[in-house]
Design a protein around this motif. Structure first.
Motif, PDB file in Angstrom:
ATOM      1  N   ASN A  88       0.809  -1.223   0.000  1.00 22.34           N
ATOM      2  CA  ASN A  88       0.000   0.000   0.000  1.00 22.34           C
ATOM      3  C   ASN A  88       0.840   1.270   0.000  1.00 22.34           C
ATOM      4  O   ASN A  88       0.354   2.328   0.376  1.00 22.34           O
ATOM      5  CB  ASN A  88      -0.932   0.007   1.213  1.00 22.34           C
ATOM      6  N   ALA A  89       2.097   1.156  -0.389  1.00 20.49           N
ATOM      7  CA  ALA A  89       2.964   2.328  -0.543  1.00 20.49           C
ATOM      8  C   ALA A  89       3.273   2.498  -2.030  1.00 20.49           C
ATOM      9  O   ALA A  89       3.679   1.544  -2.702  1.00 20.49           O
ATOM     10  CB  ALA A  89       4.258   2.156   0.245  1.00 20.49           C
ATOM     11  N   ILE A  90       3.062   3.709  -2.520  1.00 21.65           N
ATOM     12  CA  ILE A  90       3.231   3.990  -3.946  1.00 21.65           C
ATOM     13  C   ILE A  90       4.346   5.004  -4.126  1.00 21.65           C
ATOM     14  O   ILE A  90       4.336   6.072  -3.515  1.00 21.65           O
ATOM     15  CB  ILE A  90       1.924   4.535  -4.547  1.00 21.65           C
ATOM     16  N   CYS A  91       5.306   4.662  -4.971  1.00 20.33           N
ATOM     17  CA  CYS A  91       6.413   5.554  -5.314  1.00 20.33           C
ATOM     18  C   CYS A  91       6.184   6.067  -6.734  1.00 20.33           C
ATOM     19  O   CYS A  91       6.120   5.277  -7.678  1.00 20.33           O
ATOM     20  CB  CYS A  91       7.746   4.816  -5.221  1.00 20.33           C
ATOM     21  N   PHE A  92       6.066   7.377  -6.880  1.00 18.21           N
ATOM     22  CA  PHE A  92       5.730   7.930  -8.187  1.00 18.21           C
ATOM     23  C   PHE A  92       6.386   9.299  -8.353  1.00 18.21           C
ATOM     24  O   PHE A  92       6.982   9.837  -7.408  1.00 18.21           O
ATOM     25  CB  PHE A  92       4.204   8.063  -8.333  1.00 18.21           C
ATOM     26  N   ARG A  93       6.265   9.835  -9.528  1.00 22.27           N
ATOM     27  CA  ARG A  93       6.700  11.215  -9.754  1.00 22.27           C
ATOM     28  C   ARG A  93       5.869  11.845 -10.856  1.00 22.27           C
ATOM     29  O   ARG A  93       5.263  11.160 -11.686  1.00 22.27           O
ATOM     30  CB  ARG A  93       8.178  11.302 -10.083  1.00 22.27           C
ATOM     31  N   PHE A  94       5.870  13.150 -10.839  1.00 22.94           N
ATOM     32  CA  PHE A  94       5.259  13.950 -11.895  1.00 22.94           C
ATOM     33  C   PHE A  94       6.246  14.030 -13.041  1.00 22.94           C
ATOM     34  O   PHE A  94       7.398  14.436 -12.845  1.00 22.94           O
ATOM     35  CB  PHE A  94       4.934  15.339 -11.331  1.00 22.94           C
ATOM     36  N   HIS A  95       5.826  13.618 -14.245  1.00 23.55           N
ATOM     37  CA  HIS A  95       6.746  13.578 -15.379  1.00 23.55           C
ATOM     38  C   HIS A  95       6.008  14.029 -16.642  1.00 23.55           C
ATOM     39  O   HIS A  95       5.515  13.201 -17.419  1.00 23.55           O
ATOM     40  CB  HIS A  95       7.304  12.168 -15.578  1.00 23.55           C
ATOM     41  N   PRO A  96       5.910  15.351 -16.822  1.00 19.89           N
ATOM     42  CA  PRO A  96       5.320  15.842 -18.075  1.00 19.89           C
ATOM     43  C   PRO A  96       6.063  15.238 -19.264  1.00 19.89           C
ATOM     44  O   PRO A  96       7.297  15.143 -19.259  1.00 19.89           O
ATOM     45  CB  PRO A  96       5.526  17.359 -17.990  1.00 19.89           C
ATOM     46  N   ASN A  97       5.321  14.836 -20.281  1.00 24.92           N
ATOM     47  CA  ASN A  97       5.939  14.075 -21.380  1.00 24.92           C
ATOM     48  C   ASN A  97       6.896  14.883 -22.246  1.00 24.92           C
ATOM     49  O   ASN A  97       7.581  14.322 -23.098  1.00 24.92           O
ATOM     50  CB  ASN A  97       4.861  13.424 -22.254  1.00 24.92           C
ATOM     51  N   TYR A  98       6.976  16.193 -22.015  1.00 19.06           N
ATOM     52  CA  TYR A  98       7.906  17.004 -22.793  1.00 19.06           C
ATOM     53  C   TYR A  98       9.182  17.346 -22.002  1.00 19.06           C
ATOM     54  O   TYR A  98      10.030  18.098 -22.481  1.00 19.06           O
ATOM     55  CB  TYR A  98       7.227  18.304 -23.251  1.00 19.06           C
ATOM     56  N   ILE A  99       9.325  16.802 -20.781  1.00 18.32           N
ATOM     57  CA  ILE A  99      10.538  17.038 -19.985  1.00 18.32           C
ATOM     58  C   ILE A  99      11.284  15.717 -19.824  1.00 18.32           C
ATOM     59  O   ILE A  99      10.733  14.749 -19.289  1.00 18.32           O
ATOM     60  CB  ILE A  99      10.217  17.620 -18.591  1.00 18.32           C
ATOM     61  N   ASP A 100      12.533  15.692 -20.266  1.00 17.97           N
ATOM     62  CA  ASP A 100      13.350  14.483 -20.151  1.00 17.97           C
ATOM     63  C   ASP A 100      14.582  14.685 -19.277  1.00 17.97           C
ATOM     64  O   ASP A 100      15.244  13.717 -18.913  1.00 17.97           O
ATOM     65  CB  ASP A 100      13.803  14.016 -21.553  1.00 17.97           C
ATOM     66  N   ASP A 101      14.886  15.926 -18.958  1.00 14.82           N
ATOM     67  CA  ASP A 101      16.070  16.216 -18.151  1.00 14.82           C
ATOM     68  C   ASP A 101      15.828  15.778 -16.696  1.00 14.82           C
ATOM     69  O   ASP A 101      14.906  16.272 -16.037  1.00 14.82           O
ATOM     70  CB  ASP A 101      16.375  17.718 -18.216  1.00 14.82           C
ATOM     71  N   GLU A 102      16.658  14.858 -16.201  1.00 14.91           N
ATOM     72  CA  GLU A 102      16.446  14.295 -14.865  1.00 14.91           C
ATOM     73  C   GLU A 102      16.592  15.342 -13.765  1.00 14.91           C
ATOM     74  O   GLU A 102      15.862  15.323 -12.770  1.00 14.91           O
ATOM     75  CB  GLU A 102      17.409  13.135 -14.615  1.00 14.91           C
ATOM     76  N   GLU A 103      17.527  16.253 -13.942  1.00 12.53           N
ATOM     77  CA  GLU A 103      17.706  17.286 -12.926  1.00 12.53           C
ATOM     78  C   GLU A 103      16.470  18.174 -12.837  1.00 12.53           C
ATOM     79  O   GLU A 103      16.013  18.523 -11.740  1.00 12.53           O
ATOM     80  CB  GLU A 103      18.946  18.128 -13.249  1.00 12.53           C
ATOM     81  N   LYS A 104      15.900  18.528 -13.986  1.00 10.80           N
ATOM     82  CA  LYS A 104      14.690  19.349 -13.992  1.00 10.80           C
ATOM     83  C   LYS A 104      13.513  18.595 -13.388  1.00 10.80           C
ATOM     84  O   LYS A 104      12.687  19.172 -12.673  1.00 10.80           O
ATOM     85  CB  LYS A 104      14.367  19.794 -15.423  1.00 10.80           C
ATOM     86  N   LEU A 105      13.439  17.298 -13.668  1.00 15.08           N
ATOM     87  CA  LEU A 105      12.362  16.492 -13.094  1.00 15.08           C
ATOM     88  C   LEU A 105      12.486  16.408 -11.577  1.00 15.08           C
ATOM     89  O   LEU A 105      11.484  16.461 -10.852  1.00 15.08           O
ATOM     90  CB  LEU A 105      12.366  15.090 -13.707  1.00 15.08           C
ATOM     91  N   ASN A 106      13.719  16.263 -11.109  1.00 18.37           N
ATOM     92  CA  ASN A 106      13.928  16.248  -9.653  1.00 18.37           C
ATOM     93  C   ASN A 106      13.485  17.556  -9.021  1.00 18.37           C
ATOM     94  O   ASN A 106      12.809  17.567  -7.980  1.00 18.37           O
ATOM     95  CB  ASN A 106      15.392  15.969  -9.335  1.00 18.37           C
TER      96      ASN A 106
END
Length: 473
Positions: free
Chosen positions: A396-414
């Motif tokens: 019952n623990a969910i690990c997720f992130r917000f990832h708009p499909n036009y952003i691929d840069d990992e630093e920006k996603l973080n």
């Protein structure tokens, strides 16, 4: 305060407690305070003269409550829960009133014998083999320390207890790179040294790789080190990953290494027979721990610690000064010898109340509900074009992130996900936490509160989406 005043004040507090349980979901989950705000409202000196209970309770409401994070709110979905429940709270009231010191059978016979029976009930309820015997510890951190100390004394034939670590011998402890930080702390406290904790590589599901474990053990043997203990995890803190216990246990058996299983959070799910695949191979473990004070609706602190070799546990901790000797010692369990502290609270009472009030079926229904809610939310996250799962969801623990499909840069996603989490916290409507998985800033949502309902999950998911959309609008 005399007894009449106590009675009156106690009734007032019980009314307040009942109101709190009814209203807690309406409180801001996270307080809107800055460091020092509470401290500056507190006098620098204790009062010289007695103050009325009315004044004390007013200060509690006006100073303390505005600075509290409300763990019992169904909108608290961070870390792992520290749940309570009505029967548990009532039992804690009785425990506090009795004020018993339960270090030995003689000091509280009922407390000792209730603990013995309740731990046996719990053993059967989660499907542990009959060879395990249990005692209640304060936390999983303390339980794991007990396990490491047992491993230390077993491999040195109790010489460390008598004369300290032997010169020229280095003992190795093994866990996965995803194991809880308390393992590292326990390794330090037990005297092994942080450098002798080997963190083993994990697979794509963040579970320990048995072949990597065996490779590390063989390498240490070749280099003259002494493999001493392995800590396997059922439900890691970051992602609730499940280490392959059977394979790890077989390796430990081959090399005669002590195996401790840390199921601090996920162990409650073993109440469900369908989840006992997680514990396959448990008969190969030397010790096992899970925390009813996390997901089994029992007030902190209450950690269920089980061992196969009761004599090894007792011999590791037993101290028998003259003032502790009693005529019954040979016929009873003295739980002061089953762990680190001499003093012990009457923790079995709240566990007894919880087990009897919910019943095993009631507990199972709660756990199934939480898992079902999590699986439904997992599906919604997977189907959303701008969100993604970052780990499997076995419970019952969910690990997720917000990832708009036009952003691929990992630093920006973080950066984006850190901003999102901060906005969630600042809203006061929801409390989540984060971790990092493979360097990715990961938001965690844990659906395990005692009074959680589907509407709370729906409202949380709606808030997350709206705040995420506002970041990219």
């Amino acid at each position: 305060m005399d007894n009449n005043e106590f009675r009156e004040n106690a009734h007032q507090l019980v009314d307040w407690m009942a109101d709190y349980f009814e209203e807690v979901e309406n409180y801001p989950v996270k307080p809107d305070v800055d460091p020092g705000n509470i401290l500056e409202q507190l006098p620098g000196e204790a009062p010289q003269e007695a103050e009325s209970f009315e004044k004390q309770f007013n200060d509690f409401q006006n100073i303390i409550m505005p600075g509290m994070t409300h763990w019992q709110s169904p909108n608290f979905m961070g870390y792992f829960p520290a749940n309570t429940s009505f029967p548990s709270v009532l039992a804690e009231m009785l425990t506090a009133t009795l004020g018993a010191q339960c270090m030995s059978w003689l000091t509280s016979p009922a407390a000792t014998e209730l603990e013995e029976q309740v731990m046996e009930w719990l053993r059967k309820a989660i499907g542990l083999p009959k060879v395990f015997t249990g005692a209640i510890q304060s936390t999983a951190s303390t339980s794991t320390l007990c396990a490491l100390l047992m491993a230390r004394e077993k491999i040195t034939d109790f010489t460390v207890n008598e004369s300290g670590f032997p010169k020229g011998e280095t003992f190795r402890i093994y866990c996965s790179s995803e194991t809880h930080s308390s393992i590292e702390k326990d390794v330090k406290i037990a005297g092994f040294g942080r450098q002798n904790l080997r963190k083993i590589q994990v697979d794509e599901n963040y579970a320990m790789k048995p072949d990597a474990l065996e490779k590390a053990i063989r390498k240490d043997l070749e280099n003259g080190f002494t493999p001493t203990a392995v800590v396997a995890t059922i439900g890691t803190t970051g992602s609730t990953a499940i280490d392959p216990l059977k394979e790890i246990g077989e390796i430990c058996s081959r090399y005669d290494i002590f195996l401790h299983v840390d199921a601090a959070y996920a162990g409650t799910a073993l109440l469900l027979p369908k989840k006992r695949w997680m514990n396959e191979g448990i008969e190969l473990a030397d010790s096992f721990v899970f925390n009813p004070h996390k997901w089994m609706f029992t007030n902190f602190d209450c950690s269920a610690f089980y061992v196969q070799d009761e004599a090894l546990l007792v011999r590791t901790f037993e101290i028998m000064p003259e003032y502790l000797k009693t005529p019954e010692d040979q016929r009873v369990k003295n739980y002061r010898d089953w762990g680190i502290p001499l003093g012990r609270r009457f923790r079995a009472l709240k566990l007894w109340f919880v087990l009897r009030s919910f019943g095993i079926e009631g507990l199972q229904n709660k756990i199934r509900q939480h898992i079902s809610l999590a699986q439904n939310l997992k599906d919604q996250i997977e189907q959303h074009q701008h969100f993604e799962l970052l780990a499997p969801v076995p419970l019952n623990a969910i690990c997720f992130r917000f990832h708009p499909n036009y952003i691929d840069d990992e630093e920006k996603l973080n950066e984006l996900n850190e901003k999102l989490l901060n906005q969630i916290q600042d809203s006061g409507k929801l409390f989540l936490t984060h971790t990092k998985l493979n360097g990715k800033y990961t938001i965690r949502i844990v659906l395990g509160n005692t009074n959680l309902e589907e509407r709370h999950v729906d409202e949380a998911w709606k808030l997350i989406q709206n705040l995420a959309q506002s970041l990219i609008a």
